[in-house]
Scaffold this active site. Structure first.
Site, short mmCIF file in Angstrom:
data_model
loop_
_atom_site.label_atom_id
_atom_site.label_comp_id
_atom_site.label_asym_id
_atom_site.label_seq_id
_atom_site.Cartn_x
_atom_site.Cartn_y
_atom_site.Cartn_z
N ASN A 71 -68.85 -46.96 -44.97
CA ASN A 71 -68.19 -48.22 -45.34
C ASN A 71 -69.05 -49.41 -44.96
O ASN A 71 -69.84 -49.33 -44.02
CB ASN A 71 -66.84 -48.38 -44.60
CG ASN A 71 -65.81 -47.38 -45.04
OD1 ASN A 71 -65.81 -46.90 -46.17
ND2 ASN A 71 -64.91 -47.04 -44.12
N VAL A 72 -68.89 -50.50 -45.68
CA VAL A 72 -69.38 -51.79 -45.21
C VAL A 72 -68.18 -52.52 -44.62
O VAL A 72 -67.16 -52.69 -45.29
CB VAL A 72 -70.03 -52.59 -46.35
CG1 VAL A 72 -70.38 -53.99 -45.87
CG2 VAL A 72 -71.30 -51.88 -46.83
N ASN A 89 -58.58 -45.73 -20.51
CA ASN A 89 -58.20 -44.86 -19.40
C ASN A 89 -59.14 -43.67 -19.23
O ASN A 89 -59.32 -43.17 -18.13
CB ASN A 89 -56.76 -44.35 -19.58
CG ASN A 89 -55.75 -45.47 -19.45
OD1 ASN A 89 -55.86 -46.30 -18.55
ND2 ASN A 89 -54.78 -45.52 -20.34
N GLY A 90 -59.73 -43.20 -20.36
CA GLY A 90 -60.64 -42.07 -20.25
C GLY A 90 -60.36 -41.00 -21.29
O GLY A 90 -59.90 -41.30 -22.40
N THR A 103 -63.98 -51.49 -31.97
CA THR A 103 -64.46 -50.84 -33.18
C THR A 103 -65.63 -49.91 -32.85
O THR A 103 -66.57 -50.31 -32.18
CB THR A 103 -64.91 -51.88 -34.22
OG1 THR A 103 -63.84 -52.78 -34.48
CG2 THR A 103 -65.32 -51.20 -35.53
N ALA A 104 -65.58 -48.68 -33.35
CA ALA A 104 -66.63 -47.67 -33.21
C ALA A 104 -66.73 -47.04 -31.82
O ALA A 104 -67.61 -46.21 -31.59
CB ALA A 104 -67.99 -48.20 -33.63
N ALA A 105 -65.82 -47.41 -30.92
CA ALA A 105 -65.88 -46.81 -29.57
C ALA A 105 -65.66 -45.30 -29.63
O ALA A 105 -66.39 -44.52 -29.02
CB ALA A 105 -64.85 -47.47 -28.66
N ASP A 110 -66.03 -43.36 -32.24
CA ASP A 110 -67.12 -42.74 -32.99
C ASP A 110 -68.36 -42.59 -32.12
O ASP A 110 -69.07 -41.57 -32.20
CB ASP A 110 -67.45 -43.59 -34.22
CG ASP A 110 -66.28 -43.71 -35.18
OD1 ASP A 110 -65.48 -42.76 -35.25
OD2 ASP A 110 -66.16 -44.75 -35.85
N THR A 158 -70.59 -49.78 -26.18
CA THR A 158 -70.18 -50.17 -27.54
C THR A 158 -69.12 -51.26 -27.54
O THR A 158 -69.20 -52.21 -28.32
CB THR A 158 -69.65 -48.93 -28.30
OG1 THR A 158 -70.72 -48.02 -28.50
CG2 THR A 158 -69.07 -49.31 -29.65
#
Length: 302
Positions: free
Chosen positions: A11-12, A225-226, A249-251, A253, A284
């Site tokens: 995606n963009v 939290n983990g 966002t993207a964490a 991933d 990230t």
């Protein structure tokens, strides 16, 4: 060097900065707007390659400027894109991210070319899958393509990781049985199992339900939290690193790409791989955007 294949979305992302999420019928002004590469599949592939893994990507884009932008991004990272193809009709996938001042987001997705991936596309990539150490997929591409990819992987003793996102409660039984490790967050775990994940006992309960559905190993991520694991009949919890969050966002991933790059085939270093992935995710979230926020391994290594 670890060989990883990712099947997934491209995606963009258009990021819309706002003070808070709007109420129904409300009109709000944005404080900023930006564009970046995204898509859960592409994010995870870039995380894996930046973590030092030899990474190949299976995906689809359109015949548009957004596609050219993403191809350039992939080449800059050294991602193998032999199996990233162009659809002649559908446009490249798009995501619209509402990002508030607390770093939390809501995301709207246009699937576009991501939804045109077929089992024939997967079969054309069968040799690449067969030679991998690990195959990763998510739910932003057609389920039948994921099942076909996991079939090929298991026929060749390739480890399979399923990130069941966005959340679904109608996952094909065959896909779950072909999955070596499932990695949902708490919302996705609840959608699949019906168990509301709020603490470690409920994580154990959700994991046990996933085991009964045929998944051998489970990791449940719970944001700041983990992450919890139920792997090789052993449970445990890895705490997250405490940082100032700018954008989540993207964490998730990043976690999956880094986790896969570190994980041993026998899962013996599960906690080490999760700590490594958690460290990468903590970096990230300190930068706005998706792929631009995913760190290089030199900034993550302990």
């Amino acid at each position: 060097m670890k060989k990883i294949v990712v099947l997934g979305s491209i995606n963009v992302d258009t990021i819309l900065n706002i003070s808070r999420l709007p109420l129904p019928g409300e009109t709000m002004a944005m404080s900023d707007r930006s564009t970046a590469g995204g898509g859960k599949g592409a994010n995870q592939a870039i995380a894996a390659v930046r973590a030092g893994a030899e990474t190949s990507f299976i995906g689809k884009i359109g015949q548009d400027n957004a596609a050219d932008f993403m191809i350039d991004t992939f080449k800059n990272d050294g991602l193998n894109i032999d199996h990233v193809t162009r659809d002649q009709q559908a446009g490249t996938g798009q995501a619209y991210i509402l990002l508030d001042d607390k770093g939390q987001n809501s995301i709207l997705i246009y699937g576009g070319a991501n939804q045109t991936i077929t089992t024939d596309d997967i079969k054309r990539a069968s040799d690449t899958i067969a030679q991998a150490d690990c195959l990763i997929t998510q739910f932003e591409t057609p389920l039948e393509s994921s099942v076909e990819a996991f079939r090929i992987a298991k026929e060749n003793n390739v480890l399979t990781i399923l990130n069941p996102a966005p959340a679904k409660n109608d996952i094909p039984e065959e896909l779950l049985k072909l999955t070596d490790i499932i990695v949902p967050n708490e919302t996705e775990a609840e959608a699949i199992t019906g168990v509301k994940v709020t603490d470690e006992p409920s994580m154990v309960e959700a994991a046990n339900k996933l085991h009964t559905l045929g998944v051998k190993n489970v990791i449940i991520t719970v944001g700041a939290n983990g992450s919890f694991y139920s792997v090789n009949e052993k449970n445990g919890f890895v705490k997250a690193y405490k940082v100032n969050t700018v954008d989540t966002t993207a964490a998730g991933d990043t976690f999956i790409g880094y986790f896969a790059s570190k994980l041993s085939s026998d899962l013996s270093n599960i906690e080490e791989a999760m700590k490594f992935a958690s460290k990468a995710s903590s970096i990230t979230v300190q930068t706005q955007g998706a792929q631009n926020s995913i760190p290089l391994i030199k900034n993550v290594e302990f």
